[in-house]
Scaffold this motif. Structure first.
Motif, PDB file in Angstrom:
ATOM      1  N   ASN A 107       0.607  -1.285  -0.018  1.00  0.00           N
ATOM      2  CA  ASN A 107      -0.144  -0.123  -0.026  1.00  0.00           C
ATOM      3  C   ASN A 107       0.895   1.109  -0.032  1.00  0.00           C
ATOM      4  O   ASN A 107       0.447   2.359  -0.751  1.00  0.00           O
ATOM      5  CB  ASN A 107      -1.211   0.024   1.088  1.00  0.00           C
ATOM      6  CG  ASN A 107      -2.156   0.954   1.135  1.00  0.00           C
ATOM      7  OD1 ASN A 107      -1.902   1.937   1.240  1.00  0.00           O
ATOM      8  ND2 ASN A 107      -3.157   0.571   0.777  1.00  0.00           N
ATOM      9  N   PHE A 111       0.987   4.089  -3.069  1.00  0.00           N
ATOM     10  CA  PHE A 111       0.806   5.649  -2.630  1.00  0.00           C
ATOM     11  C   PHE A 111       1.658   6.476  -2.990  1.00  0.00           C
ATOM     12  O   PHE A 111       1.625   7.541  -3.708  1.00  0.00           O
ATOM     13  CB  PHE A 111       0.340   5.714  -1.072  1.00  0.00           C
ATOM     14  CG  PHE A 111      -0.391   6.944  -0.997  1.00  0.00           C
ATOM     15  CD1 PHE A 111      -1.738   7.258  -1.595  1.00  0.00           C
ATOM     16  CD2 PHE A 111       0.014   7.986  -0.260  1.00  0.00           C
ATOM     17  CE1 PHE A 111      -2.335   8.714  -1.364  1.00  0.00           C
ATOM     18  CE2 PHE A 111      -0.580   9.101   0.059  1.00  0.00           C
ATOM     19  CZ  PHE A 111      -1.690   9.288  -0.613  1.00  0.00           C
ATOM     20  N   LEU A 114       1.466   6.859  -6.779  1.00  0.00           N
ATOM     21  CA  LEU A 114       0.530   7.799  -7.124  1.00  0.00           C
ATOM     22  C   LEU A 114       0.932   9.327  -6.849  1.00  0.00           C
ATOM     23  O   LEU A 114       0.664  10.275  -7.644  1.00  0.00           O
ATOM     24  CB  LEU A 114      -0.823   7.440  -6.275  1.00  0.00           C
ATOM     25  CG  LEU A 114      -2.043   8.161  -6.933  1.00  0.00           C
ATOM     26  CD1 LEU A 114      -2.562   7.632  -8.182  1.00  0.00           C
ATOM     27  CD2 LEU A 114      -3.183   7.925  -5.863  1.00  0.00           C
ATOM     28  N   PHE A 134      -5.089  14.463  -2.126  1.00  0.00           N
ATOM     29  CA  PHE A 134      -3.961  13.408  -1.780  1.00  0.00           C
ATOM     30  C   PHE A 134      -2.922  13.752  -0.927  1.00  0.00           C
ATOM     31  O   PHE A 134      -2.140  12.842  -0.529  1.00  0.00           O
ATOM     32  CB  PHE A 134      -3.730  12.551  -3.133  1.00  0.00           C
ATOM     33  CG  PHE A 134      -4.698  11.938  -3.962  1.00  0.00           C
ATOM     34  CD1 PHE A 134      -5.104  10.795  -3.412  1.00  0.00           C
ATOM     35  CD2 PHE A 134      -5.430  12.679  -4.761  1.00  0.00           C
ATOM     36  CE1 PHE A 134      -6.059   9.989  -4.227  1.00  0.00           C
ATOM     37  CE2 PHE A 134      -6.418  12.032  -5.597  1.00  0.00           C
ATOM     38  CZ  PHE A 134      -6.623  10.740  -5.161  1.00  0.00           C
ATOM     39  N   PHE A 144      -9.408   6.581   1.375  1.00  0.00           N
ATOM     40  CA  PHE A 144      -9.062   6.079   0.021  1.00  0.00           C
ATOM     41  C   PHE A 144      -8.037   4.829   0.204  1.00  0.00           C
ATOM     42  O   PHE A 144      -8.120   3.987  -0.847  1.00  0.00           O
ATOM     43  CB  PHE A 144      -8.235   7.246  -0.583  1.00  0.00           C
ATOM     44  CG  PHE A 144      -8.033   7.004  -2.255  1.00  0.00           C
ATOM     45  CD1 PHE A 144      -8.869   7.146  -3.345  1.00  0.00           C
ATOM     46  CD2 PHE A 144      -6.534   6.397  -2.334  1.00  0.00           C
ATOM     47  CE1 PHE A 144      -8.433   6.559  -4.506  1.00  0.00           C
ATOM     48  CE2 PHE A 144      -6.212   6.147  -3.742  1.00  0.00           C
ATOM     49  CZ  PHE A 144      -7.322   6.377  -4.542  1.00  0.00           C
ATOM     50  N   ARG A 145      -7.124   4.913   1.075  1.00  0.00           N
ATOM     51  CA  ARG A 145      -6.012   3.681   1.122  1.00  0.00           C
ATOM     52  C   ARG A 145      -6.592   2.443   1.732  1.00  0.00           C
ATOM     53  O   ARG A 145      -6.005   1.472   1.275  1.00  0.00           O
ATOM     54  CB  ARG A 145      -4.768   4.305   1.931  1.00  0.00           C
ATOM     55  CG  ARG A 145      -4.215   5.384   1.139  1.00  0.00           C
ATOM     56  CD  ARG A 145      -2.639   6.025   1.939  1.00  0.00           C
ATOM     57  NE  ARG A 145      -1.929   4.642   2.044  1.00  0.00           N
ATOM     58  CZ  ARG A 145      -0.675   4.769   2.525  1.00  0.00           C
ATOM     59  NH1 ARG A 145      -0.133   6.116   3.067  1.00  0.00           N
ATOM     60  NH2 ARG A 145       0.128   3.999   2.512  1.00  0.00           N
ATOM     61  N   GLY A 159      -7.405  -1.791  -0.001  1.00  0.00           N
ATOM     62  CA  GLY A 159      -6.555  -1.240  -0.806  1.00  0.00           C
ATOM     63  C   GLY A 159      -6.823  -1.387  -2.342  1.00  0.00           C
ATOM     64  O   GLY A 159      -5.945  -1.106  -3.192  1.00  0.00           O
ATOM     65  N   LEU A 162      -6.999   1.927  -4.414  1.00  0.00           N
ATOM     66  CA  LEU A 162      -5.799   2.564  -4.829  1.00  0.00           C
ATOM     67  C   LEU A 162      -5.016   1.732  -5.680  1.00  0.00           C
ATOM     68  O   LEU A 162      -4.558   2.467  -6.724  1.00  0.00           O
ATOM     69  CB  LEU A 162      -4.960   2.404  -3.483  1.00  0.00           C
ATOM     70  CG  LEU A 162      -3.254   2.782  -3.608  1.00  0.00           C
ATOM     71  CD1 LEU A 162      -3.103   4.078  -4.051  1.00  0.00           C
ATOM     72  CD2 LEU A 162      -2.844   2.687  -2.137  1.00  0.00           C
ATOM     73  N   GLU A 163      -5.422   0.443  -5.726  1.00  0.00           N
ATOM     74  CA  GLU A 163      -4.522  -0.265  -6.820  1.00  0.00           C
ATOM     75  C   GLU A 163      -5.179  -0.249  -7.948  1.00  0.00           C
ATOM     76  O   GLU A 163      -4.766   0.071  -9.064  1.00  0.00           O
ATOM     77  CB  GLU A 163      -4.745  -1.941  -6.287  1.00  0.00           C
ATOM     78  CG  GLU A 163      -3.901  -2.778  -7.435  1.00  0.00           C
ATOM     79  CD  GLU A 163      -4.252  -4.404  -6.783  1.00  0.00           C
ATOM     80  OE1 GLU A 163      -4.239  -5.201  -7.556  1.00  0.00           O
ATOM     81  OE2 GLU A 163      -4.143  -4.651  -5.496  1.00  0.00           O
ATOM     82  N   THR A 165      -6.830   2.353  -9.106  1.00  0.00           N
ATOM     83  CA  THR A 165      -6.587   3.699  -9.480  1.00  0.00           C
ATOM     84  C   THR A 165      -5.345   3.909 -10.175  1.00  0.00           C
ATOM     85  O   THR A 165      -5.058   4.613 -11.212  1.00  0.00           O
ATOM     86  CB  THR A 165      -6.946   4.890  -8.224  1.00  0.00           C
ATOM     87  OG1 THR A 165      -8.246   4.589  -7.926  1.00  0.00           O
ATOM     88  CG2 THR A 165      -6.699   6.089  -8.717  1.00  0.00           C
ATOM     89  N   LEU A 166      -4.435   3.360  -9.431  1.00  0.00           N
ATOM     90  CA  LEU A 166      -2.842   3.576  -9.897  1.00  0.00           C
ATOM     91  C   LEU A 166      -2.762   2.835 -11.346  1.00  0.00           C
ATOM     92  O   LEU A 166      -2.229   3.265 -12.279  1.00  0.00           O
ATOM     93  CB  LEU A 166      -1.891   2.892  -8.855  1.00  0.00           C
ATOM     94  CG  LEU A 166      -0.550   2.888  -9.332  1.00  0.00           C
ATOM     95  CD1 LEU A 166       0.264   4.445  -9.414  1.00  0.00           C
ATOM     96  CD2 LEU A 166       0.258   2.143  -8.131  1.00  0.00           C
ATOM     97  N   THR A 199     -15.237   6.073  -2.054  1.00  0.00           N
ATOM     98  CA  THR A 199     -14.995   6.309  -0.555  1.00  0.00           C
ATOM     99  C   THR A 199     -16.116   6.495   0.218  1.00  0.00           C
ATOM    100  O   THR A 199     -16.013   6.289   1.652  1.00  0.00           O
ATOM    101  CB  THR A 199     -13.720   7.308  -0.049  1.00  0.00           C
ATOM    102  OG1 THR A 199     -14.192   8.686  -0.901  1.00  0.00           O
ATOM    103  CG2 THR A 199     -12.500   7.144  -0.955  1.00  0.00           C
TER     104      THR A 199
END
Length: 314
Positions: A107, A111, A114, A134, A144-145, A159, A162-163, A165-166, A199
């Motif tokens: 994680n 981040f 990102l 962010f 978010f995380r 997570g 985040l995964e 989105t990235l 979120t």
């Protein structure tokens, strides 16, 4: 404990797992049974209780943790647990962290990546907007995380948002190198923000279910509103730029039938839709094959609306 990722056909199961889903069903002969999804932090597995009223089968429901005794089998190429005994566990018998699905990727590292992409944004207004979410909004960052990207289907783990989105952002960054007509700052900002409404749409684990706000509005509308709110707080934020960014978010599902309030009208919105759809489908297929024991045909899948096949190379 023996984690689900290590299950093999013929294994005996005698440990505690979380019940992610439980449904009563009926065989072709009219006999009732329970179809159960067992979960730990490494994944899920299908389970069947063929004698739901029999001795040794206690009452339980999702998301209870249950002490399971049974045997791992293979059905249509996928693992399945034939449950002989099941007992609902009390608090103190288990460590909840062992049963919550978590991204296999680090994680902190995701981040950091990102934030590095955010640092590369040249437009001062878009960069300030991303930093407002962010870098400066600590409550948002924590949500978010920890959030998943979905209740089911893909990235449904801690997570996961985040995964996803990235991954979508990286795909969009590649699109910008292949198609220079794309406005990189706009597209990458849209990619980073496209699912921020999740979120609010989904509660955190272990519940991971739709909130009232999520049911009424949905993550697309909420994400559009969140971006608008942050943009209005930035002095001089160009109105047209805000509208283009919000359009990308509103159109990222591509089609009305998929819950998109708008269809893509600009190139960046088309690129975001394609990246989002690509990552969702690839992750869905990846998760689908996690419990496959043998390559070949795996049966009909409702999401893909076809018989799916695990590739084998002779």
């Amino acid at each position: 404990m023996k984690f689900i990722k290590d299950f093999k056909p013929g294994d005996r199961v005698a440990d505690i797992y979380m019940c992610k889903h439980k449904q009563s069903a009926t065989t072709k002969n009219g006999k009732e049974y329970y179809s159960v999804t067992l979960q730990d932090k490494t994944g899920t597995v299908d389970a069947k209780i063929w004698e739901p009223g029999g001795a040794g089968i206690d009452e339980f429901d999702a998301p209870d943790c249950i002490d399971v005794f049974g045997e791992v089998t293979s059905f249509n190429g996928a693992l399945q647990v034939n449950v002989k005994r099941a007992r609902k566990c009390s608090e103190g018998e288990y460590d909840l962290s062992l049963y919550l699905p978590v991204s296999s990727k680090d994680n902190d590292e995701m981040f950091r990546q990102l934030l590095s992409i955010i640092d590369s944004i040249g437009n001062p207004y878009l960069k300030k907007l991303l930093q407002a979410f962010f870098v400066e909004d600590k409550a948002f960052i924590e949500l978010f995380r920890k959030s998943s990207a979905a209740k089911t289907v893909h990235h449904g783990f801690i997570g996961g948002l985040l995964e996803h989105t990235l991954s979508v952002t990286k795909l969009c960054d590649y699109f910008c190198t292949a198609y220079p007509a794309l406005k990189r700052d706009l597209l990458l900002t849209a990619a980073i923000c496209h699912d921020i409404g999740k979120t609010k749409e989904l509660s955190l684990f272990p519940v991971n279910d739709y909130t009232d706000e999520g049911q009424f509005l949905g993550h697309i509308v909420m994400g559009c509103e969140m971006v608008g709110e942050k943009a209005r707080a930035i002095d001089g934020f160009p109105e047209l730029l805000k509208q283009q960014l919000q359009h990308c978010i509103l159109a990222h599902h591509g089609e009305f039938e998929y819950g998109s309030p708008k269809k893509p009208s600009i190139m960046e919105a088309v690129a975001l839709n394609l990246a989002d759809n690509t990552d969702a489908k690839m992750e869905t297929f990846t998760e689908l094959l996690q419990n496959v024991t043998e390559p070949g045909w795996q049966g009909f899948n409702k999401f893909f609306e076809t018989n799916v096949y695990q590739t084998k190379i002779d």
